[in-house]
Design a protein around this motif. Structure first.
Motif, PDB file in Angstrom:
ATOM      1  N   PHE A 151      16.739  26.317  22.387  1.00  0.00           N
ATOM      2  CA  PHE A 151      16.214  24.967  22.007  1.00  0.00           C
ATOM      3  C   PHE A 151      17.486  24.128  22.124  1.00  0.00           C
ATOM      4  CE2 PHE A 151      16.697  27.634  17.847  1.00  0.00           C
ATOM      5  CZ  PHE A 151      17.731  26.885  17.425  1.00  0.00           C
ATOM      6  N   TYR A 152      18.682  24.624  22.270  1.00  0.00           N
ATOM      7  CA  TYR A 152      19.766  23.644  22.568  1.00  0.00           C
ATOM      8  C   TYR A 152      19.647  22.963  24.070  1.00  0.00           C
ATOM      9  CZ  TYR A 152      22.330  24.639  18.221  1.00  0.00           C
ATOM     10  OH  TYR A 152      22.585  24.883  16.987  1.00  0.00           O
TER      11      TYR A 152
ATOM     12  N   LEU B 143      18.325  18.052  20.042  1.00  0.00           N
ATOM     13  CA  LEU B 143      19.295  18.819  19.243  1.00  0.00           C
ATOM     14  C   LEU B 143      20.464  17.776  18.838  1.00  0.00           C
ATOM     15  CD1 LEU B 143      19.268  21.657  18.065  1.00  0.00           C
ATOM     16  CD2 LEU B 143      17.361  21.072  19.836  1.00  0.00           C
ATOM     17  N   LYS B 144      20.740  16.781  19.772  1.00  0.00           N
ATOM     18  CA  LYS B 144      21.728  16.026  19.305  1.00  0.00           C
ATOM     19  C   LYS B 144      21.816  15.191  18.134  1.00  0.00           C
ATOM     20  CE  LYS B 144      24.092  12.013  21.498  1.00  0.00           C
ATOM     21  NZ  LYS B 144      24.196  11.107  22.806  1.00  0.00           N
TER      22      LYS B 144
ATOM     23  N   MET C 200      19.510  16.542  15.729  1.00  0.00           N
ATOM     24  CA  MET C 200      19.813  17.434  14.611  1.00  0.00           C
ATOM     25  C   MET C 200      21.125  17.706  14.367  1.00  0.00           C
ATOM     26  SD  MET C 200      17.280  18.797  13.039  1.00  0.00           S
ATOM     27  CE  MET C 200      18.080  20.194  12.321  1.00  0.00           C
ATOM     28  N   LEU C 201      22.056  17.690  15.451  1.00  0.00           N
ATOM     29  CA  LEU C 201      23.465  18.075  14.957  1.00  0.00           C
ATOM     30  C   LEU C 201      24.092  16.934  14.472  1.00  0.00           C
ATOM     31  CD1 LEU C 201      24.285  19.759  18.557  1.00  0.00           C
ATOM     32  CD2 LEU C 201      24.292  20.890  15.899  1.00  0.00           C
TER      33      LEU C 201
ATOM     34  N   TRP D 248      16.289  23.460  10.548  1.00  0.00           N
ATOM     35  CA  TRP D 248      17.152  24.461  11.344  1.00  0.00           C
ATOM     36  C   TRP D 248      16.162  25.789  11.383  1.00  0.00           C
ATOM     37  CZ3 TRP D 248      20.106  23.161  15.269  1.00  0.00           C
ATOM     38  CH2 TRP D 248      20.866  22.274  14.821  1.00  0.00           C
TER      39      TRP D 248
ATOM     40  N   LEU E 236      13.239  25.789  13.695  1.00  0.00           N
ATOM     41  CA  LEU E 236      13.735  25.972  15.132  1.00  0.00           C
ATOM     42  C   LEU E 236      14.108  27.211  15.342  1.00  0.00           C
ATOM     43  CD1 LEU E 236      15.881  22.909  15.457  1.00  0.00           C
ATOM     44  CD2 LEU E 236      13.818  23.208  16.907  1.00  0.00           C
TER      45      LEU E 236
ATOM     46  N   LYS F 146      15.717  32.483  17.405  1.00  0.00           N
ATOM     47  CA  LYS F 146      16.809  32.650  17.798  1.00  0.00           C
ATOM     48  C   LYS F 146      17.634  34.009  16.658  1.00  0.00           C
ATOM     49  CE  LYS F 146      21.336  30.021  17.777  1.00  0.00           C
ATOM     50  NZ  LYS F 146      21.685  30.313  19.125  1.00  0.00           N
TER      51      LYS F 146
END
Length: 146
Positions: free
Chosen positions: A7-8, A15-16, A18-19, A133, A136, A142
């Motif tokens: 997903f990254y 994801l930017k 989320m981060l 998270w 995802l 993952k």
């Protein structure tokens, strides 16, 4: 079980965001040990092997004991947690299982008895973030490193 996609790389902009949210949550003035317990418990409930592994390792690095980590799944029956931690874990379960619980008044009252209004919001943001998270990681399979 096989990973479904990364997903990254599939959506870097999402994801930017989320981060950035995770970075903001990490700067909130709550105890880091408490946040790791909350992340671990939500991840257990959601069945996220990747996050359970990661947050167990992170908690150990921060000085958490194995005994307390093993007891997070049964925190209600365990004598190892403070009233503040118990309130946070109850709120974590209530919000992680929101469709079932509807965030009960008793859990909120316990939370409000241990946390200031701003800490209630900060903790809720931490719980919301780990649940995102988890979705995802579980949804796209993952896996923790063996």
């Amino acid at each position: 079980m096989q990973p479904r996609l990364d997903f990254y790389t599939a959506s870097p902009e999402a994801l930017k965001a989320m981060l950035a949210l995770e970075a903001a949550v990490s700067r909130l003035p709550l105890e880091k040990s408490l946040i790791e317990l909350v992340k671990l418990r939500a991840s257990q409930i959601n069945g996220c092997a990747f996050c359970v592994d990661m947050h167990s390792v992170d908690a150990l690095k921060q000085g958490e004991t194995e005994r307390r980590l093993f007891a997070v799944a049964v925190w209600r029956e365990s004598p190892f947690f403070t009233p503040r931690e118990r309130a946070a874990l109850a709120w974590t379960e209530a919000l992680t299982r929101l469709a079932e619980t509807q965030a009960p008044d008793a859990d909120y009252e316990q939370l409000a008895g241990q946390f200031s209004p701003s800490e209630c919001v900060d903790l809720t943001m931490a719980i919301s973030t780990i649940n995102s998270w988890n979705r995802l990681a579980v949804g796209f399979r993952k896996l923790p490193q063996a």
